[in-house]
Design a protein around this motif. Structure first.
Motif, PDB file in Angstrom:
ATOM      1  N   LYS B 209      45.444  63.975  20.295  1.00 51.68           N
ATOM      2  CA  LYS B 209      44.240  63.618  19.499  1.00 51.68           C
ATOM      3  C   LYS B 209      43.264  64.965  19.772  1.00 51.68           C
ATOM      4  O   LYS B 209      42.414  65.227  18.826  1.00 51.68           O
ATOM      5  CB  LYS B 209      43.751  62.662  19.981  1.00 51.68           C
ATOM      6  CG  LYS B 209      43.076  61.739  18.807  1.00 51.68           C
ATOM      7  CD  LYS B 209      42.580  60.495  19.026  1.00 51.68           C
ATOM      8  CE  LYS B 209      41.697  60.027  18.135  1.00 51.68           C
ATOM      9  NZ  LYS B 209      42.229  59.870  16.720  1.00 51.68           N
ATOM     10  N   PRO B 212      44.207  71.562  20.422  1.00 55.89           N
ATOM     11  CA  PRO B 212      44.695  72.440  19.289  1.00 55.89           C
ATOM     12  C   PRO B 212      46.319  72.204  19.144  1.00 55.89           C
ATOM     13  O   PRO B 212      46.863  71.976  17.977  1.00 55.89           O
ATOM     14  CB  PRO B 212      44.444  73.965  19.470  1.00 55.89           C
ATOM     15  CG  PRO B 212      43.098  73.949  20.349  1.00 55.89           C
ATOM     16  CD  PRO B 212      43.249  72.457  21.188  1.00 55.89           C
ATOM     17  N   ARG B 215      47.036  69.282  17.266  1.00 55.26           N
ATOM     18  CA  ARG B 215      47.073  69.317  16.039  1.00 55.26           C
ATOM     19  C   ARG B 215      48.039  69.998  15.287  1.00 55.26           C
ATOM     20  O   ARG B 215      48.553  69.597  14.200  1.00 55.26           O
ATOM     21  CB  ARG B 215      45.634  69.916  15.656  1.00 55.26           C
ATOM     22  CG  ARG B 215      44.875  69.875  14.229  1.00 55.26           C
ATOM     23  CD  ARG B 215      44.760  68.406  13.847  1.00 55.26           C
ATOM     24  NE  ARG B 215      43.595  67.777  14.690  1.00 55.26           N
ATOM     25  CZ  ARG B 215      42.233  67.945  14.261  1.00 55.26           C
ATOM     26  NH1 ARG B 215      42.053  68.999  13.760  1.00 55.26           N
ATOM     27  NH2 ARG B 215      41.461  67.393  15.159  1.00 55.26           N
ATOM     28  N   TYR B 218      51.381  68.128  14.582  1.00 59.75           N
ATOM     29  CA  TYR B 218      51.201  67.295  13.446  1.00 59.75           C
ATOM     30  C   TYR B 218      51.357  68.374  12.162  1.00 59.75           C
ATOM     31  O   TYR B 218      51.902  67.982  11.129  1.00 59.75           O
ATOM     32  CB  TYR B 218      49.861  66.285  13.297  1.00 59.75           C
ATOM     33  CG  TYR B 218      49.915  65.311  13.978  1.00 59.75           C
ATOM     34  CD1 TYR B 218      50.316  64.306  13.697  1.00 59.75           C
ATOM     35  CD2 TYR B 218      49.198  65.249  15.290  1.00 59.75           C
ATOM     36  CE1 TYR B 218      50.308  63.150  14.672  1.00 59.75           C
ATOM     37  CE2 TYR B 218      49.106  64.276  16.171  1.00 59.75           C
ATOM     38  CZ  TYR B 218      49.852  63.177  15.784  1.00 59.75           C
ATOM     39  OH  TYR B 218      49.860  62.047  16.729  1.00 59.75           O
ATOM     40  N   ALA B 219      50.389  69.372  12.141  1.00 57.44           N
ATOM     41  CA  ALA B 219      50.724  70.249  11.140  1.00 57.44           C
ATOM     42  C   ALA B 219      52.027  70.934  10.799  1.00 57.44           C
ATOM     43  O   ALA B 219      52.501  70.981   9.711  1.00 57.44           O
ATOM     44  CB  ALA B 219      49.668  71.366  11.290  1.00 57.44           C
ATOM     45  N   ASN B 223      53.836  70.295   7.235  1.00 58.97           N
ATOM     46  CA  ASN B 223      54.109  71.131   6.348  1.00 58.97           C
ATOM     47  C   ASN B 223      54.465  72.544   7.100  1.00 58.97           C
ATOM     48  O   ASN B 223      53.486  73.283   7.471  1.00 58.97           O
ATOM     49  CB  ASN B 223      53.318  71.588   5.225  1.00 58.97           C
ATOM     50  CG  ASN B 223      53.472  72.719   4.348  1.00 58.97           C
ATOM     51  OD1 ASN B 223      54.576  73.393   4.469  1.00 58.97           O
ATOM     52  ND2 ASN B 223      52.727  72.910   3.070  1.00 58.97           N
ATOM     53  N   ALA B 227      51.775  75.251   7.539  1.00 61.67           N
ATOM     54  CA  ALA B 227      51.106  75.602   9.016  1.00 61.67           C
ATOM     55  C   ALA B 227      51.279  77.038   9.231  1.00 61.67           C
ATOM     56  O   ALA B 227      50.003  77.636  10.016  1.00 61.67           O
ATOM     57  CB  ALA B 227      51.652  74.650   9.860  1.00 61.67           C
ATOM     58  N   GLY B 288      58.282  63.448   9.741  1.00 70.86           N
ATOM     59  CA  GLY B 288      57.625  64.303  10.517  1.00 70.86           C
ATOM     60  C   GLY B 288      56.073  64.106  10.152  1.00 70.86           C
ATOM     61  O   GLY B 288      55.924  63.599   8.863  1.00 70.86           O
ATOM     62  N   GLY B 289      55.206  64.736  10.823  1.00 75.15           N
ATOM     63  CA  GLY B 289      53.741  64.647  10.273  1.00 75.15           C
ATOM     64  C   GLY B 289      53.005  63.583  10.832  1.00 75.15           C
ATOM     65  O   GLY B 289      51.665  63.600  10.883  1.00 75.15           O
ATOM     66  N   ARG B 290      53.561  62.511  11.206  1.00 77.70           N
ATOM     67  CA  ARG B 290      52.938  61.081  11.498  1.00 77.70           C
ATOM     68  C   ARG B 290      53.555  60.516  12.551  1.00 77.70           C
ATOM     69  O   ARG B 290      54.708  60.246  12.866  1.00 77.70           O
ATOM     70  CB  ARG B 290      53.118  60.447  10.104  1.00 77.70           C
ATOM     71  CG  ARG B 290      52.060  59.308  10.041  1.00 77.70           C
ATOM     72  CD  ARG B 290      52.007  58.890   8.457  1.00 77.70           C
ATOM     73  NE  ARG B 290      53.411  58.501   7.990  1.00 77.70           N
ATOM     74  CZ  ARG B 290      54.147  57.355   8.349  1.00 77.70           C
ATOM     75  NH1 ARG B 290      53.429  56.316   8.996  1.00 77.70           N
ATOM     76  NH2 ARG B 290      54.993  57.150   7.692  1.00 77.70           N
TER      77      ARG B 290
END
Lengths: 517, 355
Positions: B209, B212, B215, B218-219, B223, B227, B288-290
């Motif tokens: 959370k 960096p 983050r 997740y990025a 994608n 990213a 991915g991503g979530r």
């Protein structure tokens, strides 16, 4: 109207989506043997209307008649059986399958329902491609090996093979070169002569005026103008589209340019199988200046930006920001040195669609909010809010996924992300692609504002008006080379087009600024 | 008519917003339901000793699932964690029983802390190899970690010729007689392994959370190309998640061999599947991503309580497997419904804005 043959009509068509009225009581006539042009800003309801015609969505209210009989398509297949074909803006092809397989996918010609009759498919493919003036394409080539323009032809062939009497083309030329557009127009003419009713959606207004027979303008889900194309001019279209005075491209008074902020020297990107995609290109832009790079698709424009952004390990050449050479090999390193890219393909390269608007805006600048490894979320939110306000991005909440925004607002998110890195030079690849006229004008105003703040901008476009209206200086590309450079104030469209025609580069060499050896 | 259409969506928004909250909390609701059910149905379920035993079971899977969650969020998968558990357990057993023979007629012995560090290094190293294979050599994550699954399992079997290292009681002279405490020790009445889980869980949630790196994870999953063009160092991020997954697996290897005071080379077989299940149950998207660390931990608890509770009720092990499978599938079905609803609510908000 004294229409000889109206194939499809919608009367009182209304389409409600939860919370929005996408179409409000529209009437629409689709003339057979003619090109029915459909225009409107993004979100005006063009796509919704065509989805209804093609059976993708049902009408909420109103009725649709096909050759006088009321119809209510349950799905796309039923519409297809009734002779309605649609070519979506984004191509739906299988790159690893052959042309013939793509054309017959889902409706293969079979013997006894099991064995695919390849010969019959090939023969039928050849026939339809010849009709489309593309007899040279071998039915066995994988579609992935074809150029985008040819792929578009394959999509159209898919519809024709089903005996489409009505063909819907959604922005078919957005990825085509001028020559390919010509071919497509000839194909459209042929189809018209065969009595096919064509619906043509495009943002390129000149195109519409050229090939349209009937025009329907939509605004906010309602039809604001529908007439025969005779006597229609751009002014009329624009007025009906935006419902007011025409929005001109802003051309502010030219300010004094500052010192050079960005320069590439002798940039080379070898092409697979010999030659160069980017052939010894040198460019420079000064603080406060907008350099427009004009060229057709495949001229190597986007590749220049990709090389600058360290996407091609094989690229050679020198890059300078504020006179200092850039040796960083990573994207992060180059961003830190003051280069920011706004990619052409937002979905693929610009955004992480699953993430929120806030997370997208700050993705390149997380360092600004981080001490050692701890991120200050409050500061992040504030920074994102500032940019939302500054670029007036229309959002319900910073935390919504960025995919919920319209094209123009998504583009602003990408721009915010780039600006937040505090760049010295902004590289914009087709900044107006896929956004409507209003958003376009706003984007251009933003670009002007940024240069007034001392940024240098290099942007790439294949829109002649855009490059002329927006640039201070214009560089024209063809075949990977810069074939000419002009001052924007005294150049004609003809000069630009002439320089952009591939294969003529030798005569135009006199205009080229040869890179310092 | 305009009035009717205006008020209708508003009501819709309210009810679907409520439904969305319910759906978002679904794993938690499932946990409460499962818990309440067994509290009634299974005798002794609520006793303190059962709670401790159960949470120890859950912790093992939860560690792996936390590591797995990051990997899955980047769009990858780590099938090797079960084997890493086995191998790390064997490394720990070997170090306690044999030390390291450095070939001078003299054997190096280690105390408990050193053993833990070495075992963790082994886990990190295997994770690093996974990461390098996937990023630098471009091997698909499924294949790279499948290969590592076999390699690590084989290495574990080789280390003892397939035998168990028994009686890892250690030797006070070497300072490794405290090894059993990792699995059996308590601090303030709570098992040490649970304290470790709390530490790792909080750490992972923090990373996800507020750093960096989180983050970027997740990025990259959302994608990768986008990213990369935004300056995210994709390769580093990917290597980091596999290394972390290896770290989690090493912890589990340590805890299990300590709990059993023995290490068996087949330990951890199919643990990777339980870890994936917990992550998915907790709302992590396989594409991915979530995903969320808290969700994963709750997911691990649902699975763990379900299987322990069914055992206590005397349900056959075969039925347990079937039920576990059904729960996982149901979780994903509900997840899809949530995504759809969420997209609708967001679009409504956006549409309301454009009016």
């Amino acid at each position: 109207m004294d229409a000889p043959d109206v194939g499809l009509t919608i009367r009182g068509g209304t389409k409600l989506y939860p919370g929005t009225v996408a179409l409000n009581n529209v009437d629409f006539d689709l003339h057979m043997g003619a090109v029915n042009v459909l225009v409107g800003e993004n979100g005006a309801g063009k796509s919704t209307m065509m989805k209804i015609v093609a059976g993708v969505e049902p009408l909420t209210e109103g009725r649709m008649e096909l050759f006088g009989k009321p119809v209510d398509f349950r799905d796309k297949n039923e519409a297809a059986r009734n002779g309605i074909g649609i070519v979506f803006q984004e191509l739906n092809l299988f790159p690893n399958m052959s042309v013939a397989e793509n054309i017959f996918v889902g409706r293969e010609i079979t013997r006894h329902g099991v064995d695919i009759d390849l010969d019959a498919q090939r023969a039928a493919t050849r026939k339809v491609l010849e009709r489309l003036e593309h007899g040279g394409i071998d039915p066995d080539t994988p579609v992935g090996d074809l150029r985008i323009g040819q792929q578009q032809i394959i999509e159209i062939a898919k519809s024709l093979i089903e005996d489409a009497r009505i063909l819907i083309l959604d922005e078919p030329t957005s990825a085509l070169s001028a020559a390919e557009v010509e071919i497509l127009f000839r194909v459209i003419k042929d189809l018209k002569a065969d009595g096919v009713g064509i619906v043509y959606i495009s943002h390129r207004l000149e195109e519409l005026v050229r090939i349209g027979d009937y025009i329907t303008v939509l605004r906010d889900g309602a039809v604001t103008g529908a007439r025969s194309m005779e006597g229609v001019d751009l002014g009329w279209i624009v007025q009906n589209m935006i419902g007011g005075a025409s929005k001109d491209f802003p051309k502010t008074d030219v300010l004094e340019f500052g010192p050079e902020v960005f320069r590439v020297e002798d940039l080379v990107l070898p092409r697979m199988g010999g030659g160069f995609t980017v052939d010894h290109v040198s460019l420079s832009v000064r603080s406060g200046e907008i350099l427009g790079v004009y060229g057709l698709m495949g001229a190597g424009r986007s590749e220049i930006f990709e090389c600058v952004m360290a996407q091609h390990p094989l690229a050679k050449g020198r890059i300078f920001v504020e006179g200092k050479e850039i040796r960083e090999k990573t994207v992060a390193g180059r961003i830190a040195r003051g280069i920011a890219l706004i990619p052409e393909n937002r979905k693929r390269d610009g955004l992480v669609e699953i993430l929120s608007i806030r997370e997208n805006i700050t993705l390149s600048s997380l360092k600004d909010f981080t001490k050692i490894f701890h991120m200050n979320l409050a500061a992040e939110i504030q920074a994102a809010k500032d940019f939302v306000k500054e670029l007036s991005i229309k959002i319900a909440s910073l935390e919504n996924p960025v995919s919920s925004l319209s094209g123009g607002n998504q583009q602003k998110v990408v721009v915010s992300k780039a600006l937040m890195t505090r760049p010295k030079v902004l590289l914009m690849d087709e900044p107006s692609r896929g956004i409507d006229i209003g958003a376009k004008a706003e984007m251009f105003r933003t670009m002007r504002k940024l240069t007034a703040d001392g940024l240098g901008i290099v942007f790439v476009t294949s829109d002649l008006d855009e490059v002329r209206a927006l640039s201070d200086r214009i560089a024209v590309m063809a075949d990977g080379r810069i074939t000419a450079e002009f001052d924007a104030s005294d150049v004609t469209s003809e000069q630009i087009v002439a320089a952009s025609t591939p294969g003529k580069t030798t005569e135009d060499q006199s205009n080229v600024k040869e890179p310092a050896a | 008519m305009t009035n009717a259409t205006a008020s209708q969506p508003a009501k819709d928004t309210g009810s679907s917003a409520f439904l969305l909250v319910l759906l978002k909390a679904r794993t938690f609701i499932a946990l409460i339901l499962v818990f309440a059910f067994f509290a009634f149905a299974a005798p002794n379920f609520l006793s303190a000793s059962n709670m401790v035993i159960m949470s120890k079971h859950v912790a093992l899977n939860a560690f792996l699932a936390i590591g797995m969650t990051f990997v899955i969020i980047t769009g990858g998968i780590d099938l090797s964690v079960g084997s890493i558990v086995g191998l790390c357990g064997m490394v720990a057993g070997w170090l306690i029983l044999n030390g390291i023979d450095i070939g001078l007629g003299w054997t190096m012995q280690f105390n408990t802390i050193e053993i833990c560090l070495i075992v963790i290094l082994v886990g990190l190293f295997i994770g690093l190899i996974n990461g390098l294979l996937i990023t630098k050599l471009n091997v698909a994550p499924f294949i790279a970690t499948l290969g590592m699954l076999y390699v690590a399992r084989g290495a574990a079997l080789l280390s003892s010729d397939g035998r168990t290292f028994p009686n890892l009681n250690g030797n006070p002279e070497y300072g490794n007689d405290t090894f059993y405490l990792i699995g059996a020790g308590n601090l303030f009445g709570i098992p040490i392994s649970i304290w470790m889980l709390i530490a790792v869980g909080l750490g992972a949630a923090y990373v996800a959370k507020r750093t960096p790196l989180g983050r970027h994870i997740y990025a990259v999953g959302g994608n990768e190309k986008g990213a990369g063009l935004s300056g995210v160092q994709v390769d580093r991020v990917k290597i980091a998640v596999y290394v972390f997954s290896g770290f989690c697996a090493a912890l589990v290897g340590l805890i299990i061999s300590s709990q059993l005071v023995a290490s068996h080379p087949a330990t951890g077989n199919t643990f990777e599947l339980n870890a994936i299940a917990a992550a998915v149950l907790g709302g992590t998207s396989m594409s991915g991503g979530r995903g969320k660390i808290a969700g994963t931990i709750i997911g691990a608890f649902v699975i763990g309580i379900l299987s322990d509770g069914l055992v206590m009720m005397g349900v056959s092990a075969f039925w347990q497997t079937v039920i576990k499978g059904l729960v996982i599938i149901a979780a994903v079905v509900v997840d899809q419904a949530q995504q759809k609803l969420q997209a609708r609510v967001v679009l409504q908000q956006q549409a309301a804005l454009n009016k």
